[in-house]
Structure formats: structure tokens, C-alpha cells
Motif scaffolding. Structure first.
Motif, PDB file in Angstrom:
ATOM      1  N   ASP A   1       0.589  -1.091   0.327  1.00  0.00           N
ATOM      2  CA  ASP A   1       0.059  -0.071   0.161  1.00  0.00           C
ATOM      3  C   ASP A   1       1.057   0.968  -0.397  1.00  0.00           C
ATOM      4  O   ASP A   1       0.430   2.186  -0.839  1.00  0.00           O
ATOM      5  CB  ASP A   1      -1.005  -0.065   1.259  1.00  0.00           C
ATOM      6  CG  ASP A   1      -2.183  -0.658   0.718  1.00  0.00           C
ATOM      7  OD1 ASP A   1      -2.542  -1.203  -0.240  1.00  0.00           O
ATOM      8  OD2 ASP A   1      -2.909  -1.408   1.935  1.00  0.00           O
ATOM      9  N   MET A   2       1.913   1.256   0.560  1.00  0.00           N
ATOM     10  CA  MET A   2       2.744   2.261   1.350  1.00  0.00           C
ATOM     11  C   MET A   2       3.303   2.199  -0.463  1.00  0.00           C
ATOM     12  O   MET A   2       3.971   3.779  -1.313  1.00  0.00           O
ATOM     13  CB  MET A   2       3.896   1.959   1.960  1.00  0.00           C
ATOM     14  CG  MET A   2       3.158   2.603   3.012  1.00  0.00           C
ATOM     15  SD  MET A   2       4.431   1.535   4.334  1.00  0.00           S
ATOM     16  CE  MET A   2       5.523   3.048   4.295  1.00  0.00           C
TER      17      MET A   2
ATOM     18  N   THR B   1       1.962   1.877  -3.599  1.00  0.00           N
ATOM     19  CA  THR B   1       1.483   1.865  -4.603  1.00  0.00           C
ATOM     20  C   THR B   1       0.449   4.039  -4.508  1.00  0.00           C
ATOM     21  O   THR B   1       1.086   4.459  -5.331  1.00  0.00           O
ATOM     22  CB  THR B   1      -0.288   1.388  -3.842  1.00  0.00           C
ATOM     23  OG1 THR B   1       0.156   0.005  -4.037  1.00  0.00           O
ATOM     24  CG2 THR B   1      -1.669   2.298  -4.748  1.00  0.00           C
ATOM     25  N   ILE B   2       1.163   3.894  -3.107  1.00  0.00           N
ATOM     26  CA  ILE B   2       0.394   5.587  -2.528  1.00  0.00           C
ATOM     27  C   ILE B   2       2.130   5.932  -2.760  1.00  0.00           C
ATOM     28  O   ILE B   2       1.893   7.028  -3.540  1.00  0.00           O
ATOM     29  CB  ILE B   2       0.699   6.229  -1.708  1.00  0.00           C
ATOM     30  CG1 ILE B   2      -0.885   4.989  -0.683  1.00  0.00           C
ATOM     31  CG2 ILE B   2       0.400   7.372  -0.912  1.00  0.00           C
ATOM     32  CD1 ILE B   2      -1.457   4.912   1.328  1.00  0.00           C
ATOM     33  N   GLU B   3       3.262   5.622  -2.918  1.00  0.00           N
ATOM     34  CA  GLU B   3       4.035   6.110  -3.480  1.00  0.00           C
ATOM     35  C   GLU B   3       3.627   6.558  -5.348  1.00  0.00           C
ATOM     36  O   GLU B   3       4.289   7.439  -5.530  1.00  0.00           O
ATOM     37  CB  GLU B   3       5.643   6.011  -3.566  1.00  0.00           C
ATOM     38  CG  GLU B   3       6.031   6.174  -2.246  1.00  0.00           C
ATOM     39  CD  GLU B   3       6.945   5.686  -1.189  1.00  0.00           C
ATOM     40  OE1 GLU B   3       7.921   4.738  -2.268  1.00  0.00           O
ATOM     41  OE2 GLU B   3       7.605   5.339   0.161  1.00  0.00           O
ATOM     42  N   LYS B   4       3.790   5.738  -5.649  1.00  0.00           N
ATOM     43  CA  LYS B   4       2.884   5.659  -7.192  1.00  0.00           C
ATOM     44  C   LYS B   4       2.234   7.006  -7.804  1.00  0.00           C
ATOM     45  O   LYS B   4       3.083   7.813  -8.155  1.00  0.00           O
ATOM     46  CB  LYS B   4       3.234   4.283  -7.583  1.00  0.00           C
ATOM     47  CG  LYS B   4       4.523   3.471  -7.616  1.00  0.00           C
ATOM     48  CD  LYS B   4       4.190   1.794  -8.102  1.00  0.00           C
ATOM     49  CE  LYS B   4       5.190   1.367  -7.695  1.00  0.00           C
ATOM     50  NZ  LYS B   4       5.008  -0.281  -8.533  1.00  0.00           N
ATOM     51  N   LEU B   5       1.388   6.356  -6.742  1.00  0.00           N
ATOM     52  CA  LEU B   5       0.443   7.994  -7.400  1.00  0.00           C
ATOM     53  C   LEU B   5       0.704   9.158  -6.694  1.00  0.00           C
ATOM     54  O   LEU B   5       0.211  10.068  -7.410  1.00  0.00           O
ATOM     55  CB  LEU B   5      -0.946   7.037  -6.553  1.00  0.00           C
ATOM     56  CG  LEU B   5      -1.419   6.085  -6.975  1.00  0.00           C
ATOM     57  CD1 LEU B   5      -2.958   5.558  -5.728  1.00  0.00           C
ATOM     58  CD2 LEU B   5      -2.512   5.975  -7.854  1.00  0.00           C
ATOM     59  N   ALA B   6       1.710   9.649  -5.763  1.00  0.00           N
ATOM     60  CA  ALA B   6       1.723  10.896  -5.934  1.00  0.00           C
ATOM     61  C   ALA B   6       2.916  11.166  -6.752  1.00  0.00           C
ATOM     62  O   ALA B   6       3.364  12.616  -6.690  1.00  0.00           O
ATOM     63  CB  ALA B   6       2.392  11.146  -4.093  1.00  0.00           C
TER      64      ALA B   6
END
Length: 82
Positions: free
Chosen positions: A73-74, A76-81
């Protein structure tokens, strides 16, 4: 399968009411990551929400989140940011 409990278990579990054995066995298997949350709730004879409530009541938390899931999840969030 019929299980006979040691008398000490019966004394400890009695205050927790009917089906305490099923709940604590299901909770133990769930915490050991041997069965899913939904399977544990089912074999405990409880709804999804009732099983979560009892876990919170007896263990101070409901869901167990695996480290791998949190890391994914972390990431994924980094990629989305980006």
C-alpha cells in the motif's frame, strides 16, 4: 468432532458465555494467519461485524494487517504521488 476441555479451560471460558471456545479458537487461527478473517468469523458462528467487535473487545484490535500488505500500500501511494 467432539472436544473435551480441561476443567481449567471451562473455568476461564465460562464468563465469556456461549460459544467462547469457538470464538477463541477461530481468533487464534486468524491471529496465526492460518485462516482468513471471513473464515474465522464463519467458524466462530458470528457475522463479519460481530467477529470484529469481539476481537476488539478481547484483543483491543479487530483486523490484522500483514506487513507485506502495508508495504504494498505504501508503494502504491508513492507511485500515485509522483
Amino acid at each position: 468432532m467432539l472436544i473435551e476441555l480441561q476443567p481449567e479451560f471451562e473455568e476461564v471460558l465460562q464468563p465469556f458465555g456461549n460459544h467462547a471456545v469457538e470464538f477463541f479458537l477461530a481468533a487464534s487461527l486468524y491471529h496465526a494467519r492460518k485462516i482468513s478473517f471471513a473464515s474465522a468469523a464463519h467458524i466462530a458462528g458470528l457475522s463479519f461485524d460481530a467477529f470484529k467487535y469481539r476481537l476488539e473487545e478481547h484483543f483491543n484490535h479487530g483486523y490484522e494487517i500483514a506487513d507485506e500488505c502495508a508495504l504494498e500500500d505504501m508503494q502504491t501511494i508513492e507511485k500515485l504521488a509522483l
